[in-house]
Design an enzyme around this catalytic site. Structure first.
Site, PDB file in Angstrom:
ATOM      1  N   HIS A 190       0.820  -1.206   0.000  1.00 21.96           N
ATOM      2  CA  HIS A 190       0.000   0.000   0.000  1.00 21.96           C
ATOM      3  C   HIS A 190       0.862   1.268   0.000  1.00 21.96           C
ATOM      4  CE1 HIS A 190      -2.878   2.978   1.091  1.00 21.96           C
ATOM      5  NE2 HIS A 190      -1.996   3.366   1.992  1.00 21.96           N
ATOM      6  N   GLU A 432      -1.340  -8.385 -26.017  1.00 24.41           N
ATOM      7  CA  GLU A 432      -0.848  -8.595 -24.659  1.00 24.41           C
ATOM      8  C   GLU A 432      -0.749 -10.075 -24.303  1.00 24.41           C
ATOM      9  OE1 GLU A 432      -3.602  -6.721 -21.948  1.00 24.41           O
ATOM     10  OE2 GLU A 432      -5.308  -7.205 -23.218  1.00 24.41           O
ATOM     11  N   ASP A 456       0.864  -6.943 -19.286  1.00 25.63           N
ATOM     12  CA  ASP A 456       0.400  -8.329 -19.378  1.00 25.63           C
ATOM     13  C   ASP A 456       1.287  -9.157 -20.308  1.00 25.63           C
ATOM     14  OD1 ASP A 456      -1.550  -8.331 -17.529  1.00 25.63           O
ATOM     15  OD2 ASP A 456      -3.207  -7.972 -18.903  1.00 25.63           O
ATOM     16  N   CYS A 503       1.168   0.713 -25.000  1.00 26.19           N
ATOM     17  CA  CYS A 503       0.528   1.432 -23.907  1.00 26.19           C
ATOM     18  C   CYS A 503       0.842   0.828 -22.543  1.00 26.19           C
ATOM     19  CB  CYS A 503      -0.981   1.484 -24.115  1.00 26.19           C
ATOM     20  SG  CYS A 503      -1.755  -0.127 -24.236  1.00 26.19           S
TER      21      CYS A 503
END
Lengths: 569, 87
Positions: A190, A432, A456, A503
């Site tokens: 986090h 991907e 990915d 991207c």
């Protein structure tokens, strides 16, 4: 004094110098006492609960203002515990029954609850065990007349040092913190996400070497290398300051020219686009000189709702984005969702392996009603700008054909209903899945453009999950095998005369820009903050040299060597 | 006292959001409402209590309501559980 760097994980990039301030959580020492007036003790406890509620409500408010509603939501769980009879009434009843002081009862009940939660077979519930521990700690401190950690000790320029940072900690940090350093935590912790959002460098996972840091030490944080230096000698500190200044100037200089097109030194135009995850990102994208949107993730519409978003709701969002960018292209990716996401209103069965499962275009094709709602909204919104539509996770031609025939169906329906739609919408795919890259020549005939999603593509090609600390060192998009797939995709696009873009995060790495141009990419899409610097890098690039560089790195045998070679240019 | 028996059908049982929904609904009634699973019992107005029962899909539970609005409370909670608790 030696200035050997200590090694951790670079969790948020950048260089910072500041004074160390330890963020130590006190575990209150609790004594068990017998009390005579149980009602007075219950009153004292109730007062403390109210005090804690006020503090948490304030924290929730500052977090919402400074960071956002989603992050502020963590405090709702804290508040709900303070209103839960199984917790609060249980403590009060036991004070009365056992005639013991509030501190000792509160401690034992908190512990029981926390153990109960962590034993439940549900990750969400297990995480709540930490939350109730947090709440219990606050109550114990307040009962003993002390205040929980005071965030005002953290002046601007402080480097926060901690064993571990919970969401309720980072939420309290005032603006102007120089950086964060922790003993435990990884890139996906986090604290890492928070540091990247706030744009401050962080090095996590330093282990026990963090014990060498004392309050007031001067600390240099290098978030790119994942190292810190304690009490540097004058020379080292001076060097770091000069480097910080240099980076700052580079950023400022790049920002001045952010509005200008990115053209290589020999005159080739490279389009630099922004990735956006919602309408709130549009302003930042434009301010950083985005020439369009290379990836508009539409998941926020689905995740932030309590129902499948309607055609109107989607149409509104797409139209706003398209209008904001005027005649600049906006690539909107259709829904990319699967078993790893929890949509409260959908039956998404849990899957053994959601990333190899029923997600993205696969999910959409087997749920045509859901998919068609999105396609209709897109066709209608296309009237208001330059819309490019992109399907995620495609691996074979029939998926594209099926999606396109649903698109035709939607267009006909809208025509019959007399609703205007955009005449020409470009249709493309994300590359991907390795199969799509290897078979790019087969897919290229069906589409107007292809965009390589490196995040990915890298995880599937290298079979490594970067969120898994044990294997995250294997995950690197600069791996020559991944780059070979990029070249193969660019070649297939060139032969077909269609556009190939990228991207993923790799596209926003300025040190890799020359290699990417050399591989044949003409469009790079990245998070907005990276745009100015990448544009500058494009302007320094000679395409002929870039091609030679790309040829060379494809023959190297490790991502480390690729990055070293790319850096030297 | 009114009692309703019901078998839990939603996939994740009484965890997370479904539990929160149930607790919220229970809070609308003045009656004392208990959930009973086998030999365990919990206050339906307490999220921690409901979660501690660890109710899973297929489990049978009883809703016991006692108070002025007990009939309505038991009936409404049963309907809510039958509707799948938002899942």
């Amino acid at each position: 004094m030696a200035t050997e760097p200590l090694n951790g994980v670079g969790a948020a990039p950048g260089l910072a110098i500041g004074r160390a301030v330890w963020w130590r959580k006190e575990t209150p020492q609790v004594e068990t006492k017998t009390i005579s007036d149980a009602e007075a003790e219950v009153d004292r406890f109730e007062e403390t609960v109210n005090q804690a509620k006020e503090q948490i409500t304030r924290l929730r408010e500052t977090t919402r203002e400074r960071i956002g509603e989603e992050e502020a939501g963590i405090f709702d769980a804290h508040l709900s515990f303070l209103e839960d009879p199984a917790y609060i009434d249980e403590i009060k009843n036991r004070i009365r029954d056992q005639k013991k002081n509030a501190e000792s009862v509160c401690q034992s009940v908190t512990e029981e609850m926390s153990q109960m939660l962590s034993s439940l077979p549900d990750e969400y519930m297990q995480a709540r065990a930490d939350d109730i521990g947090d709440v219990g700690n606050r109550l114990l401190l307040l009962l003993s007349g002390r205040q929980p950690l005071d965030p005002s000790l953290l002046e601007a320029g402080s480097v926060v040092v901690a064993e571990e940072l919970a969401p309720s900690d980072t939420a309290q940090f005032p603006p102007g913190i120089a950086g964060m350093v922790t003993a435990r935590g990884s890139q996906t912790a986090h604290a890492a996400i928070m540091a990247r959002t706030l744009g401050i460098p962080a090095v996590l996972g330093l282990g026990s070497s963090i014990d060498n840091v004392s309050d007031g030490d001067t600390v240099i944080i290098d978030g790119d290398e994942g190292t810190i230096v304690l009490n540097p000698d004058a020379d080292t500190e001076e060097k770091a300051r000069r480097e910080m200044e240099r980076q700052q100037q580079l950023r400022e200089k790049a920002l001045e020219k952010a509005e200008q097109d990115a053209v290589t030194a020999d005159g080739e135009r490279i389009q630099v686009f922004a990735n956006i995850g919602g309408l709130k990102d549009i302003e930042t994208a434009l301010a950083n000189g985005a020439e369009g949107v290379g990836l508009f993730r539409t998941e926020f519409l689905y995740l932030e709702n309590d129902h499948w978003p309607t055609e109107e709701e989607q149409f509104d969002a797409y139209r706003k984005a398209l209008e904001a960018f005027g005649d600049k292209p906006v690539v909107i990716r259709t829904l990319d969702i699967g078993g790893d996401k929890d949509l409260p209103y959908a039956e998404l069965p849990e899957e053994e392996n959601p990333f190899l499962g029923h997600r993205a275009i696969r999910f959409c094709l087997s749920n045509p009603e859901i998919f068609k709602t999105q396609l209709r909204a897109l066709l209608r919104a296309g009237v208001y700008g330059d819309l490019w539509m992109m399907f995620p996770m495609v691996e074979n031609v029939s998926e594209i054909q099926e999606a396109k025939s649903l698109l035709d169906e939607c267009r006909q329906e809208l025509d019959q209903e007399g609703i205007p739609t955009a005449d020409s919408i470009k249709v493309g795919i994300m590359v991907e899945v390795p199969a799509a890259a290897i078979g790019a020549d087969l897919l290229a005939g069906e589409v107007d453009f292809m965009s390589i999603g490196t995040n990915d593509l890298t995880q599937y090609t290298l079979a490594a999950d970067r969120g898994n600390e044990q294997v995250s060192h294997l995950y690197d998009a600069a791996h020559p095998a991944v780059l070979r797939l990029v070249r193969q995709t660019c070649e297939a696009a060139r032969k077909r005369g269609i556009i190939a873009g990228m991207c993923g995060e790799l596209a926003g790495d300025p040190e890799m820009a020359e290699v990417l141009i050399g591989l044949g990419l003409h469009e790079l899409s990245m998070s907005a903050g990276a745009i100015p610097v990448v544009k500058e890098q494009v302007r320094r690039t000679q395409t002929e040299e870039a091609r030679h560089l790309a040829d060379r790195v494809l023959e190297l045998d490790s991502p480390q060597k690729v990055r070293q070679t790319a850096q030297k240019g | 006292m009114t009692e309703e028996k019901i078998t839990i059908q939603n996939k994740s049982g009484l965890h997370a959001r479904p539990a929160a929904l149930l607790v919220k609904e229970a809070g609308n009634y003045t009656s004392n409402i208990q959930l009973v699973k086998e030999d365990k019992q919990a206050d339906a107005k307490s999220l921690l209590g409901v979660m501690s029962l660890s109710v899973r899909k297929g489990d049978e539970i009883a809703i016991r309501a006692e108070g002025e609005d007990e009939d309505q409370a038991a009936q409404q909670l049963r309907d809510l559980i039958e509707s799948g608790l938002g899942e």
